[in-house]
Design a protein around this motif. Sequence first.
Motif, PDB file in Angstrom:
ATOM      1  N   UNK A 644       0.815  -1.168   0.073  1.00  0.00           N
ATOM      2  CA  UNK A 644      -0.015  -0.054  -0.182  1.00  0.00           C
ATOM      3  C   UNK A 644       0.904   1.254  -0.107  1.00  0.00           C
ATOM      4  N   UNK A 645       0.216   2.532  -0.107  1.00  0.00           N
ATOM      5  CA  UNK A 645       0.896   3.591  -0.349  1.00  0.00           C
ATOM      6  C   UNK A 645       1.362   4.034   1.104  1.00  0.00           C
ATOM      7  N   UNK A 646       2.693   4.621   1.128  1.00  0.00           N
ATOM      8  CA  UNK A 646       3.428   4.832   2.554  1.00  0.00           C
ATOM      9  C   UNK A 646       4.100   5.899   2.257  1.00  0.00           C
ATOM     10  N   UNK A 647       4.375   6.681   3.509  1.00  0.00           N
ATOM     11  CA  UNK A 647       5.169   7.987   3.700  1.00  0.00           C
ATOM     12  C   UNK A 647       6.279   7.453   4.425  1.00  0.00           C
ATOM     13  N   UNK A 648       7.506   8.108   4.017  1.00  0.00           N
ATOM     14  CA  UNK A 648       8.896   7.666   4.787  1.00  0.00           C
ATOM     15  C   UNK A 648       9.647   9.141   4.962  1.00  0.00           C
ATOM     16  N   UNK A 649       9.733   9.693   6.024  1.00  0.00           N
ATOM     17  CA  UNK A 649      10.484  11.131   6.113  1.00  0.00           C
ATOM     18  C   UNK A 649      11.734  10.908   7.072  1.00  0.00           C
ATOM     19  N   UNK A 650      12.975  11.343   6.473  1.00  0.00           N
ATOM     20  CA  UNK A 650      13.975  11.377   7.116  1.00  0.00           C
ATOM     21  C   UNK A 650      14.375  12.559   7.176  1.00  0.00           C
ATOM     22  N   UNK A 651      14.084  13.662   8.132  1.00  0.00           N
ATOM     23  CA  UNK A 651      14.411  14.982   8.367  1.00  0.00           C
ATOM     24  C   UNK A 651      16.088  15.105   8.645  1.00  0.00           C
ATOM     25  N   UNK A 652      16.156  16.548   9.044  1.00  0.00           N
ATOM     26  CA  UNK A 652      17.473  16.776   9.363  1.00  0.00           C
ATOM     27  C   UNK A 652      17.801  16.171  10.772  1.00  0.00           C
ATOM     28  N   UNK A 653      19.049  16.055  11.186  1.00  0.00           N
ATOM     29  CA  UNK A 653      19.383  15.541  12.522  1.00  0.00           C
ATOM     30  C   UNK A 653      18.789  16.389  13.678  1.00  0.00           C
ATOM     31  N   UNK A 655      15.457  15.764  14.549  1.00  0.00           N
ATOM     32  CA  UNK A 655      13.931  15.733  14.239  1.00  0.00           C
ATOM     33  C   UNK A 655      13.740  14.135  14.242  1.00  0.00           C
ATOM     34  N   UNK A 656      12.437  13.922  14.494  1.00  0.00           N
ATOM     35  CA  UNK A 656      12.197  12.505  14.470  1.00  0.00           C
ATOM     36  C   UNK A 656      12.348  11.869  12.947  1.00  0.00           C
ATOM     37  N   UNK A 657      12.144  10.528  12.769  1.00  0.00           N
ATOM     38  CA  UNK A 657      11.966   9.780  11.542  1.00  0.00           C
ATOM     39  C   UNK A 657      10.521   9.438  11.545  1.00  0.00           C
ATOM     40  N   UNK A 658       9.692   9.510  10.554  1.00  0.00           N
ATOM     41  CA  UNK A 658       8.440   9.565  10.543  1.00  0.00           C
ATOM     42  C   UNK A 658       8.059   8.475   9.275  1.00  0.00           C
ATOM     43  N   UNK A 659       7.145   7.399   9.747  1.00  0.00           N
ATOM     44  CA  UNK A 659       6.459   6.547   8.872  1.00  0.00           C
ATOM     45  C   UNK A 659       4.970   6.656   8.899  1.00  0.00           C
ATOM     46  N   UNK A 660       4.162   6.654   7.826  1.00  0.00           N
ATOM     47  CA  UNK A 660       2.791   6.587   7.954  1.00  0.00           C
ATOM     48  C   UNK A 660       2.574   5.659   6.740  1.00  0.00           C
ATOM     49  N   UNK A 661       1.386   4.759   7.182  1.00  0.00           N
ATOM     50  CA  UNK A 661       0.740   3.841   6.370  1.00  0.00           C
ATOM     51  C   UNK A 661      -0.667   4.526   5.817  1.00  0.00           C
ATOM     52  N   UNK A 683       0.329  -3.818  10.605  1.00  0.00           N
ATOM     53  CA  UNK A 683       0.314  -2.549  10.938  1.00  0.00           C
ATOM     54  C   UNK A 683      -0.696  -1.911   9.991  1.00  0.00           C
ATOM     55  N   UNK A 684      -1.840  -1.308  10.236  1.00  0.00           N
ATOM     56  CA  UNK A 684      -2.648  -0.758   9.039  1.00  0.00           C
ATOM     57  C   UNK A 684      -2.531   0.606   8.813  1.00  0.00           C
ATOM     58  N   UNK A 685      -3.592   1.479   8.920  1.00  0.00           N
ATOM     59  CA  UNK A 685      -3.527   3.027   8.781  1.00  0.00           C
ATOM     60  C   UNK A 685      -2.966   3.653   9.872  1.00  0.00           C
ATOM     61  N   UNK A 686      -1.972   4.189  10.105  1.00  0.00           N
ATOM     62  CA  UNK A 686      -1.448   4.853  11.231  1.00  0.00           C
ATOM     63  C   UNK A 686       0.053   5.381  10.780  1.00  0.00           C
ATOM     64  N   UNK A 687       0.531   5.737  12.063  1.00  0.00           N
ATOM     65  CA  UNK A 687       1.792   6.479  11.850  1.00  0.00           C
ATOM     66  C   UNK A 687       2.811   6.184  12.954  1.00  0.00           C
ATOM     67  N   UNK A 688       3.936   6.075  12.597  1.00  0.00           N
ATOM     68  CA  UNK A 688       5.046   5.577  13.478  1.00  0.00           C
ATOM     69  C   UNK A 688       6.261   7.106  13.531  1.00  0.00           C
TER      70      UNK A 688
END
Length: 744
Positions: A644-653, A655-661, A683-688
Amino acid sequence: MSDADDVAARAQQLFDEGARILEATWDDAVAMCRYPDHDDRHDPRNTLDYADVLLRTGVPANAERAGRAIRAVVAMQERRPQDAHYGNFRWSLEDEVVADLNGVEFILDGLNYLVRAHAAVLPPDLRAEMLDAIALGLDEIDRLDVHPSYTNIALSDICNSVLGGEALGARLTPAGMSGDECVARGARRLYEWFAFSDRSGAPHEYNSTTYLAVDIERIAMLAAHTSDPEIALKARIAEERLWLHLAAHYHPRLAELAGPHSRSYFDGWSGASGYLKLILWKLLGDDTLRRTPPWVMHSREEAQIGVARGMSRCPDYIIELLRERAMPFESRETVDIDRGVDITTFMTEKYALGTASRAYTVGEPPEPWPSFNSVHLYFATSEAPGFGALFARYVIDDRDRDSHVELHDAGTFVAMQHGQRAIVAYGLMQQLRPARSYKLSVRMLGITPATQVLVGEQQVDDGDVVAVGPGDAVVIAGSDVYVGIIPLEPSDMGSDAPIELRRDGHALVLDIYNYQGPPKQFWEHRSQSGPFFAGNVRNAFILEVVERGGYANAEAFRANLEAAVIADNVDAQLEREITYASGGSTLSLRYSLRDMRPIARKVDGVPYASPMVEARSHRDTGNWTITRDAIVDVGQVRVIGGSGAKLLVAPEYGFPTIFSSFDNDPAPVSLLTHGLVFDCDAFGFGRIEYDPLAKRVVVDVAGEIGAIRIAGAFALRLIINGADVTEMMTPAAADGVREFIGIG
């Protein structure tokens, strides 16, 4: 003072400004506020905002005035059951009928807010009238059932359906829907909006200087006010996704939303303040956001009250991206996978260049909408107001000669961009009436007396009109950038249609004509089909922009453009291919003249395929992606998950790493980065969110999830849906791994 205090102070400033404007426009005779720029017209949206201002004072006389204002707006609702738009609202008091079908969304936005925020002070009879209007409006929203491609109205539909349904409770709408059924409809439409957006990647109504503000405010209002925790979570995840879309195009130094833009208006994309910039000003405090450049007659600032009370929550890492980022920065997004529409923005410290691959449409079947920027450039200048802008329009009958304001595009286009270079090709939309001219107009604002303009070796001064030949390089040397425009050979639909360059004060205009002569109707373009149609007209240009330090002077940049190799050919299938080779790189665009469809785009001979969403700096941090790939790598972060579609964010040092499904169907997921291995069986619809500085993993999820295992370089707290479950974790079979089981 903390950042939160600063934001609160700016919110209060906006509220006070808005209150003064509304008080000054109040017309007691009709109990409504006038439009600030139209003394003879009355605005129901501003009137509801004024009612909010009055009710907040707690003064009985003000409450009485607020009640009159609310009733005046409610009286504008269409109450005749036989009317096609029964339950909708007139856009202004002076309208005789419902003309703008979005009136119901914008009025219910206000009524839903007031009926919640002031429930304790609204008289019972007035509250009942408001709920009756909301119920009738929800029936109209259900009948209209706008296509999810109409992003801002689709999100307003969702917000109003949920919040209006919650306000109704057990009350039925005239069509028989219960409040709970309205809420369920809103929840279903939210899921449909995610599913529709996930097919492509970016919001369909992409990067609008006007409507992106509506998107953020509506979904934030839903998240803040709904009593349904699952809807609230999905709305917050949608809001974060919209903020990231904004960040993919916002240039911090120029304080502008870089192109390309879908539905946008002249003031907004030429640099004036407006709804979106007020939201950003409240968040960032950058006064540059409230400037009005000299080519704009007035600002489009609006909705000060709504922005002041707005409940948007921009995550800290996105706020930092909006303040500063590593350059160069590039974003690439797909906005309509079915039609092959994608957008690119490339920015350096001194400029931001953006293009769309194809013209903007809405609905199914797709309807062309003209309010877009196919190509757009912001560039820095050392002279006030500190920037300039380039855009293009296909124009009929030289309608651009009097003003730039709200000049809609009368053409359709395809484009290909790679970094600082772009190929932009235009054709006609169908044209039924006679016209005396057809042209592609490439226009620049922000030309100053110090700007050097060259056509070949000829200097172009203010007031000059210069003939330009196909393939001639036009060079604009500003204080911070060099811009090169090369017009290609256009179709000549008449007799010797010219290419002209006009310098006029702060504006520079390159007109590439397809026709100039007596009024004439071209039968072959009446419908762009049928017995006479033999392909669209050809009209195109090459655009290249570099920071001034890249060349010794304007002549050196001109020599580079003149050394480029350009090929422009049309084959027997009416497929046109344009190739631009310059500076060791080759860019090519192949498209159909039959339907203006991109066929192939290449960079250095390699076919180009747009990602769903990919935004990256030229450092290995501050990047993000939306994808369906099962294995996703961004910077030093890897996610292994479902299809499924998912978001992955690796920000500047820091700040948190974000994963959303965005997938309701649970699947195993693993998140791996320095200091963390996180596994979840389902893991279904959600954010880590993994925050190494705070030493915690925060999981927000809709529905059930499987067992979680965490291995980290240090002890980590685990928070699930707001509850700290760290003490409930137990050692797993593997050394150093802790496990949490039995989440319900």
